[in-house]
Design a protein around this motif. Structure first.
Motif, short mmCIF file in Angstrom:
data_model
loop_
_atom_site.label_atom_id
_atom_site.label_comp_id
_atom_site.label_asym_id
_atom_site.label_seq_id
_atom_site.Cartn_x
_atom_site.Cartn_y
_atom_site.Cartn_z
N PRO A 259 0.83 -1.21 0.00
CA PRO A 259 0.00 0.00 0.00
C PRO A 259 0.86 1.25 0.00
CG PRO A 259 0.02 -1.03 2.17
CD PRO A 259 0.69 -1.99 1.24
N GLN A 260 0.27 2.34 -0.47
CA GLN A 260 0.99 3.61 -0.52
C GLN A 260 1.12 4.21 0.88
OE1 GLN A 260 2.39 4.87 -3.35
NE2 GLN A 260 1.76 2.90 -4.24
N GLY A 261 2.09 5.11 1.03
CA GLY A 261 2.27 5.80 2.30
C GLY A 261 3.16 5.03 3.25
N ARG A 262 3.28 5.57 4.45
CA ARG A 262 4.14 4.98 5.47
C ARG A 262 3.53 3.67 5.97
NH1 ARG A 262 8.04 7.48 8.70
NH2 ARG A 262 8.61 6.28 10.56
N LEU A 263 4.36 2.66 6.11
CA LEU A 263 3.89 1.35 6.54
C LEU A 263 4.17 1.14 8.03
CD1 LEU A 263 5.17 -0.85 3.58
CD2 LEU A 263 2.84 -0.07 3.99
N PRO A 264 3.35 0.33 8.70
CA PRO A 264 3.59 0.03 10.11
C PRO A 264 4.69 -1.02 10.25
CG PRO A 264 1.70 -1.19 9.33
CD PRO A 264 2.13 -0.31 8.18
N GLU A 265 4.94 -1.42 11.47
CA GLU A 265 5.87 -2.52 11.71
C GLU A 265 5.24 -3.81 11.24
OE1 GLU A 265 7.75 -4.45 15.68
OE2 GLU A 265 8.16 -2.32 15.34
N ALA B 25 11.99 -1.95 -1.02
CA ALA B 25 10.67 -1.33 -1.12
C ALA B 25 10.13 -0.95 0.25
CB ALA B 25 9.71 -2.28 -1.83
N LEU B 26 10.35 -1.82 1.24
CA LEU B 26 9.88 -1.52 2.59
C LEU B 26 10.64 -0.34 3.19
CD1 LEU B 26 9.59 -5.17 3.96
CD2 LEU B 26 7.70 -3.62 3.48
N ALA B 27 11.95 -0.30 2.96
CA ALA B 27 12.75 0.80 3.50
C ALA B 27 12.33 2.13 2.90
CB ALA B 27 14.23 0.53 3.24
N SER B 28 11.93 2.12 1.63
CA SER B 28 11.50 3.37 0.99
C SER B 28 10.21 3.90 1.59
CB SER B 28 11.31 3.14 -0.52
OG SER B 28 10.18 2.33 -0.78
N ARG B 29 9.45 3.04 2.28
CA ARG B 29 8.22 3.46 2.96
C ARG B 29 8.45 3.65 4.46
NH1 ARG B 29 4.16 1.40 -0.42
NH2 ARG B 29 5.00 1.41 -2.54
#
Length: 225
Positions: A8-14, A88-92
């Motif tokens: 999903p777009q935007g900041r991701l949770p843990e 990809a996760l780090a970019s979010r």
């Protein structure tokens, strides 16, 4: 990577990332005599992983229950899978933890897994098979299932492999298996070489592939060992 594009777009949770049984590999590693420390243990485990599963030591992301003496369980994921997803996760700005399906199951339901004997974890294409003695994992192997293979046939093949591995490793030969099944729609015929059958919730659909097989872990109802 397709999975990275699905985030999903935007900041991701843990996130807790649970990999499918087909993707991750496991083995029991023996610590070398007089191991100097964690760095040396990692080098030995990386070399062993490449020997067992192919590629080179740098092709795998390896972790383990590190011990300087005796044996311990190691797990690894292909770096070719891990790197693009982590990027990809780090970019979010996400934080994440990797888990294998086997490791996740053992953490969540350890009390229901026998401390002695052989246990099998079945997904749509893979059976992870391990032996315990006095609460310690002492042997690991796995086999592939074929499309449409009846559960009875697969259970017999799995038990035969467990017996063969027991003979080769000097372990007690099993008479039956403790079976944990992520494929929930199979009818379980009588007479299987299974001492305890743990399955998903009745009525749940069989996971169609390895990518979704781990979802069944959250609905497992484990029988007492």
């Amino acid at each position: 990577m397709e999975l990275a594009r699905c985030l999903p777009q935007g900041r991701l949770p843990e996130l807790d990332l649970v990999t499918s049984p087909r993707l991750a590999v496991h083995w029991v590693q023996r610590a070398p005599a007089a191991a100097a420390g964690l760095a040396e243990l990692r080098q030995v485990a990386a070399a062993r992983c490449a020997q067992l599963f192919g590629g080179t030591a740098t092709d795998w992301r390896i972790t383990g229950d590190w011990r300087r003496h005796g044996s311990f369980v190691c797990a690894a994921l292909p770096e070719a899978f891990v790197r693009p997803l982590e990027a990809a996760l780090a970019s979010r700005h996400a934080r994440w933890r990797w888990h294998t399906s086997w490791g996740w199951l053992c953490r969540q339901r350890s009390a229901a897994i026998p401390g002695d004997g052989w246990t099998a974890l079945r997904s749509p294409t893979t059976v992870i098979l391990w032996a315990c003695a006095a609460g310690e994992v002492v042997h690991f192997t796995q086999l592939q299932s074929t499309a449409g293979e009846p559960l009875a046939t697969l259970a017999e093949r799995t038990l035969a492999l467990a017996r063969l591995e027991s003979i080769a490793s000097g372990l007690p030969t099993p008479g039956a298996l403790h079976w944990i099944d992520l494929c929930t729609s199979d009818a379980a015929p009588s007479g299987l070489p299974i001492s305890s059958l743990a399955r998903g919730q009745p009525g749940a659909a069989t996971p169609p592939n390895e990518a979704t097989a781990v979802l069944a872990l959250s609905t497992l109802r484990l029988s007492p060992p």
